[in-house]
Write an enzyme that holds these catalytic residues in place. Structure first.
Site, mmCIF file in Angstrom:
data_model
loop_
_atom_site.group_PDB
_atom_site.id
_atom_site.type_symbol
_atom_site.label_atom_id
_atom_site.label_comp_id
_atom_site.label_asym_id
_atom_site.label_seq_id
_atom_site.Cartn_x
_atom_site.Cartn_y
_atom_site.Cartn_z
ATOM 1 N N GLY A 107 -46.606 27.794 -17.752
ATOM 2 C CA GLY A 107 -48.138 26.709 -17.214
ATOM 3 C C GLY A 107 -47.784 26.209 -16.024
ATOM 4 N N GLU A 108 -48.765 26.190 -14.592
ATOM 5 C CA GLU A 108 -49.262 25.837 -13.685
ATOM 6 C C GLU A 108 -48.592 24.175 -13.593
ATOM 7 O OE1 GLU A 108 -52.316 26.531 -11.691
ATOM 8 O OE2 GLU A 108 -52.220 28.948 -10.930
ATOM 9 N N LEU A 123 -45.823 22.066 -29.662
ATOM 10 C CA LEU A 123 -47.348 23.459 -29.283
ATOM 11 C C LEU A 123 -49.263 22.605 -29.143
ATOM 12 C CD1 LEU A 123 -46.798 26.658 -30.744
ATOM 13 C CD2 LEU A 123 -46.020 25.706 -28.394
ATOM 14 N N ASP A 144 -46.239 22.540 -14.902
ATOM 15 C CA ASP A 144 -44.975 23.044 -14.156
ATOM 16 C C ASP A 144 -44.619 23.793 -13.767
ATOM 17 O OD1 ASP A 144 -43.540 21.266 -16.782
ATOM 18 O OD2 ASP A 144 -44.201 22.736 -18.171
ATOM 19 N N SER A 149 -46.517 17.688 -24.019
ATOM 20 C CA SER A 149 -45.561 16.980 -25.831
ATOM 21 C C SER A 149 -45.520 16.169 -25.361
ATOM 22 C CB SER A 149 -44.419 17.944 -25.651
ATOM 23 O OG SER A 149 -45.438 19.298 -25.750
ATOM 24 N N HIS A 198 -50.066 24.930 -24.348
ATOM 25 C CA HIS A 198 -49.337 26.375 -24.510
ATOM 26 C C HIS A 198 -50.419 27.224 -25.169
ATOM 27 C CE1 HIS A 198 -46.254 23.093 -25.715
ATOM 28 N NE2 HIS A 198 -46.016 23.686 -24.953
HETATM 29 O O1 PAF Z 1 -41.691 24.714 -20.102
HETATM 30 C C1 PAF Z 1 -40.883 24.900 -20.905
HETATM 31 O O2 PAF Z 1 -41.121 24.540 -22.206
HETATM 32 C C2 PAF Z 1 -39.543 25.358 -20.470
HETATM 33 O O3 PAF Z 1 -38.944 25.005 -19.753
HETATM 34 C C3 PAF Z 1 -39.028 26.533 -21.006
HETATM 35 C C4 PAF Z 1 -39.645 27.817 -19.674
HETATM 36 C C5 PAF Z 1 -40.023 27.236 -21.965
HETATM 37 C C6 PAF Z 1 -37.794 26.782 -20.838
HETATM 38 O O4 PAF Z 1 -37.219 25.888 -21.946
#
Ligand code: PAF
Length: 289
Positions: A154-155, A40, A157, A193, A44
């Site tokens: 999160g945006e 994290l 991703d 990360s 996060h």
């Molecule tokens: O974004 C992430 O950390 C992962 O893709 C998720 C959404 C936890 C699914 O494993």
């Protein structure tokens, strides 16, 4: 209990998670879920803070999901530190950490995958063919297990967020999906990360990713051609020291189809490799008013 004992509950089993959530619901509490793969960082934690602000009870899940990693990807190397993650979450007042083992999520006879067509197929989906089916499957399971009122992503991703919104809509899931803006270092690099993989020299180059996206967004707003600008952006990244650009595209912000003219809400998305790290980022854009 000593002052250093965590208050946050640690849950490993689906049955225990269900019991706890139904107990909360019985007390009339709303529930927020923040799915993560651990390691994290402040990105996060911004999801957690948003969930805490909006829900009475918050569960954070940590599960490094094997089905979303392709062969040869970084599943084994993916950073893991449950102890430190747990104390960060405890300090934020998270109610429960759900950290199931692989067998809890994928028992021996597991045979179902969730496949979201269309929005999963381009961009990251084109270069990581199993990735979004793995994400859609585990997120579906986590939503069914925790039954939250809202779930936070999160945006950073952005394609993942679009895939999850699509699946929740298509499968009539009664949950609000909340996208939370990307958290950045002072020089613009999006927190991830995977930034841990960057060597010092690569870390100095990495902010060019965001810088390039912002430049393109400004030029699109001034009436520039999206395809030409994307091509120039790809060249710029390679010149700066990125070794490979998987994609840099100007897309419709909902369907993620690349656009050739600027109309409506757009999103500029990029994935590029530097050293051992594959970095992704994105920004919103709009054509001239
Ligand atoms: O974004 C992430 O950390 C992962 O893709 C998720 C959404 C936890 C699914 O494993």
């Amino acid at each position: 209990m000593t002052s250093s004992s965590p208050n946050i509950a640690l849950i490993r089993k689906v049955s225990d998670l269900r019991q706890r959530v139904s107990h909360w619901r019985g007390d009339g509490c709303s529930v927020g879920l923040v799915p993560t793969m651990g390691a994290l960082h402040d990105g996060h934690l911004s999801l957690v803070k948003k969930a805490k602000a909006e829900c009475d009870r918050v569960v954070v899940s940590i599960f490094v999901n094997p089905t979303q990693f392709g062969a040869g990807e970084d599943l084994a190397a993916y950073p893991r530190d449950e102890k430190s993650d747990r104390s960060l979450l405890d300090a934020l007042g998270v109610d429960a950490l759900y950290a199931p083992g692989v067998d809890e999520i994928y028992p021996k006879d597991f045979s179902t995958m969730v496949q979201v067509e269309g929005v999963s197929e381009g961009l990251c989906g084109a270069v990581r063919p199993v990735h979004f089916a793995g994400v859609a499957t585990v997120v579906t399971k986590l939503l069914m297990q925790a039954r939250p009122d809202a779930a936070y992503f999160g945006e950073k991703d952005y394609q993942q967020l679009c895939v999850i919104k699509r699946l929740v809509c298509d499968l009539d899931m009664d949950v609000r999906i909340v996208g939370v803006p990307t958290v950045r270092e002072a020089d613009g690099l999006a927190l991830s990360s995977r930034n841990a993989y960057l060597k010092k020299s690569e870390r100095l180059i990495a902010p060019v990713l965001y810088e390039t996206l912002i430049e393109i967004a400004e030029k699109i707003e001034a009436g520039g051609d999206p395809e030409q600008l994307a091509a120039l952006g790809r060249e710029k990244l390679l010149k700066a020291g990125f070794r490979q650009v998987d994609y840099l595209e100007v897309c419709d912000s909902v369907t993620l189809v690349p656009v050739s003219v600027t109309a409506g809400e757009l999103r500029i998305l990029v994935a590029a490799h530097i050293g051992k790290a594959r970095l992704i980022d994105n920004v919103p854009a709009k054509g001239p008013a």
